[in-house]
Motif scaffolding. Sequence first.
Motif, short mmCIF file in Angstrom:
data_model
loop_
_atom_site.label_atom_id
_atom_site.label_comp_id
_atom_site.label_asym_id
_atom_site.label_seq_id
_atom_site.Cartn_x
_atom_site.Cartn_y
_atom_site.Cartn_z
N VAL A 232 4.63 -3.14 7.37
CA VAL A 232 5.88 -2.47 7.73
C VAL A 232 6.28 -1.54 6.59
O VAL A 232 5.92 -1.75 5.43
N ALA A 233 7.02 -0.51 6.94
CA ALA A 233 7.44 0.48 5.94
C ALA A 233 8.52 -0.09 5.03
O ALA A 233 9.38 -0.86 5.46
N LEU A 234 8.44 0.30 3.76
CA LEU A 234 9.50 -0.04 2.82
C LEU A 234 9.87 1.19 2.04
O LEU A 234 9.08 2.13 1.89
N GLY A 235 11.10 1.20 1.52
CA GLY A 235 11.57 2.31 0.72
C GLY A 235 12.28 1.81 -0.52
O GLY A 235 12.96 0.77 -0.48
N LEU A 236 12.12 2.52 -1.62
CA LEU A 236 12.81 2.16 -2.85
C LEU A 236 14.28 2.55 -2.73
O LEU A 236 14.65 3.51 -2.05
N LEU A 237 15.13 1.78 -3.42
CA LEU A 237 16.57 2.00 -3.36
C LEU A 237 17.07 2.74 -4.58
O LEU A 237 16.44 2.70 -5.65
N PRO A 238 18.20 3.41 -4.47
CA PRO A 238 18.76 4.13 -5.63
C PRO A 238 19.12 3.18 -6.76
O PRO A 238 19.30 1.99 -6.57
N GLY A 239 19.21 3.77 -7.95
CA GLY A 239 19.64 3.00 -9.11
C GLY A 239 18.58 2.80 -10.16
O GLY A 239 18.87 2.36 -11.28
N GLY A 240 17.32 3.11 -9.82
CA GLY A 240 16.25 3.00 -10.81
C GLY A 240 15.91 1.59 -11.22
O GLY A 240 15.25 1.37 -12.24
N GLY A 241 16.34 0.59 -10.42
CA GLY A 241 16.11 -0.80 -10.79
C GLY A 241 14.95 -1.46 -10.11
O GLY A 241 14.88 -2.69 -10.05
N ASP A 242 14.02 -0.69 -9.54
CA ASP A 242 12.83 -1.24 -8.90
C ASP A 242 13.16 -2.11 -7.69
O ASP A 242 12.42 -3.04 -7.37
N GLU A 243 14.27 -1.82 -7.01
CA GLU A 243 14.63 -2.57 -5.82
C GLU A 243 14.18 -1.79 -4.58
O GLU A 243 14.08 -0.57 -4.60
N TYR A 244 13.91 -2.53 -3.49
CA TYR A 244 13.42 -1.89 -2.27
C TYR A 244 14.05 -2.54 -1.05
O TYR A 244 14.68 -3.61 -1.13
N ILE A 245 13.86 -1.90 0.10
CA ILE A 245 14.32 -2.43 1.38
C ILE A 245 13.24 -2.17 2.43
O ILE A 245 12.57 -1.13 2.41
N ALA B 181 0.85 -1.19 0.00
CA ALA B 181 0.00 0.00 0.00
C ALA B 181 0.89 1.24 0.00
O ALA B 181 2.05 1.20 0.43
N THR B 182 0.33 2.35 -0.46
CA THR B 182 1.10 3.59 -0.50
C THR B 182 0.22 4.78 -0.17
O THR B 182 -1.00 4.75 -0.37
N GLY B 183 0.84 5.78 0.38
CA GLY B 183 0.15 7.03 0.69
C GLY B 183 1.08 8.18 0.43
O GLY B 183 2.11 8.05 -0.23
N GLU B 184 0.76 9.32 0.98
CA GLU B 184 1.58 10.50 0.75
C GLU B 184 2.89 10.47 1.52
O GLU B 184 3.85 11.15 1.16
N THR B 185 2.96 9.67 2.59
CA THR B 185 4.16 9.68 3.42
C THR B 185 5.04 8.46 3.26
O THR B 185 6.19 8.46 3.72
N GLY B 186 4.54 7.39 2.64
CA GLY B 186 5.38 6.20 2.50
C GLY B 186 4.63 5.00 1.98
O GLY B 186 3.41 5.04 1.74
#
Length: 454
Positions: free
Chosen positions: A404-417, A373-378
Amino acid sequence: MQEFVRERASELGIPGVAVGVWANGTESFACHGVTSLDNPLPVDPDTLYEIGSVTKTFTATALMCLVAQGQVELDAPVRRYLPGLRLADERVAAEITVLHLLNHTAGLDWALLEDTGAGDDALAAHVARLAELKLIGSPGARASYSQAGYNLAGRIIETVTDLTYEDAVASLLLRPVGLEHSFFLDAEVMTRRFAVGHNPGPDGELAVARQWRRWRGNNPGGGLVSSVRDQLRWARFHLGDGRSASGQPVLPADVLRLMREPTVALRGTTLGDALGICWFLRDVDGVRSAGHGGSAHGQFAELLTVPERDFAVVSLSNAGPDGIPFNQAAVRWALEHYLGVVDRDPEPLPHDPGRAREFAGTYENDAMRFVIATGETGMTLEVGIKPEIRAGLTNEAPPDYPPVALGLLPGGGDEYILIEGGMKGQRGFFTRDASGAVVGVDLAGRIATRVLTR
C-alpha cells in the motif's frame, strides 16, 4: 447512525458489524449484516465477536484490582510474583516491573506464536518459553507494543489469585460489572450467537477464516469474546465511579482515573500521544480520548471513550482488512455527530524520490516482515508474517497485506502515514542510530529492525 452503519458496511463489503454509543446518558446501537457468509445469522447487540487486544484493558484492570487490594505493587519487579521468570537477558528479567508490562515498556518484542495447549497450565507453559523471545531494549527505555508482555501480566494474576486467568478475570470483573455476554472459553461461546472472521482469498473474494480462536496461552493479550452491548457497558464502567450498574464496588474511582494518566509518551502513531496504564491516550480536536483497538482472525474491535464528555463508542466488524477502516469511520462519525469533534488524518508531503530511498528495505520483528519499496512516483509498504513463522504455524494464518502507498509527513521527523488500503490512516515513524542511518520502523506501536537495504 443505523443508516451510516448500513451504508458504510455495504460499501466496504463487511458481512456483519455492530456499533454502540453512550452519549447524553443514553445507549444507542446500530447493527447490520450477518455473523457468517457460510452460516448467516443476523447481527444484534448481543452477538459475540472476538475483540482481540481490547482484552488487554481487562487484564490491566484486573491487575489494578489486585493493586487496590494491596496484593500487587505497580513498581515491584515481576520476579516478586514470578520468581522463576527467565528471559533472553538476565538483567531484563530482573529489572522489569509490573508497570513496564502494562505500558509496553518492558523491552519485550511483540509475541511468541506458540500453541501451549488448552489446559489450565497453558499460560504457565507460555511464560516458561519467553526466554526464546527477542528483546528490543532495556526496561523503561521506550514503548513497543507487546502481546507477550500482557500474557506475562496475566500469569501474575494467576499466581496472586491462585485461579486460572480466565476465572480470575470473571471473578474480579466480568461478573461484578455485569458482563453477561463476555467469555474466554470456546465451550462458553459455542451455544450462543457469535460472529466469525472473514479474509479475502486468492481470488479477492471474502471467505470464512477457519481458525476461529488462537491458543489459550494468548488469552490475557487477546482472547476475550464479547458483544457490543457488553463492551459499551465496560466503557461506561471505566467512565464511572468504580461501581457496577447495581452499585457494587469493583475498583476505586481514583484508580480508574490513574489508568488514564500518561505514563510514557508515544511518537508518530495513530494509537495515541501517550500510554496510560494500558489505555492509549490521544487529543482529538481539543478533547482527550482514551481507547484501545483489537484484531483477531478477520475480526476487528475499536473502543474509544471521552471521559470529560461522558462519551463512549464501540465498533465491531468481521472482515479484514476493511474492518479496520470501517471501525475508524464509525468512531469518527460518532465523535462528530454526538460531540462535534472532528478527527482528520494529516496530509502527506509530495513524494521525494531521493529522500525516500534511504527508507527502502526490509524490516522484521519476531513474527512480522515489513518491506518498504520506492520508485519515482511513490513509496509502498508490504506487511506480512515472516515465511519461516508462517511455515511453522499449525492453523490457518491471516493473509499478508498487499503493498500500500505511504507518504512522509511534514516536520522532518521521519514520520509517515499509509494513504490507501485497509490500513489507510495508520501512522508510524523511522528510527535512526547515532550516525543517522535508518535502522528501524514503527507501525501500530510495534518496532521492527532493518535487516536488508533495497
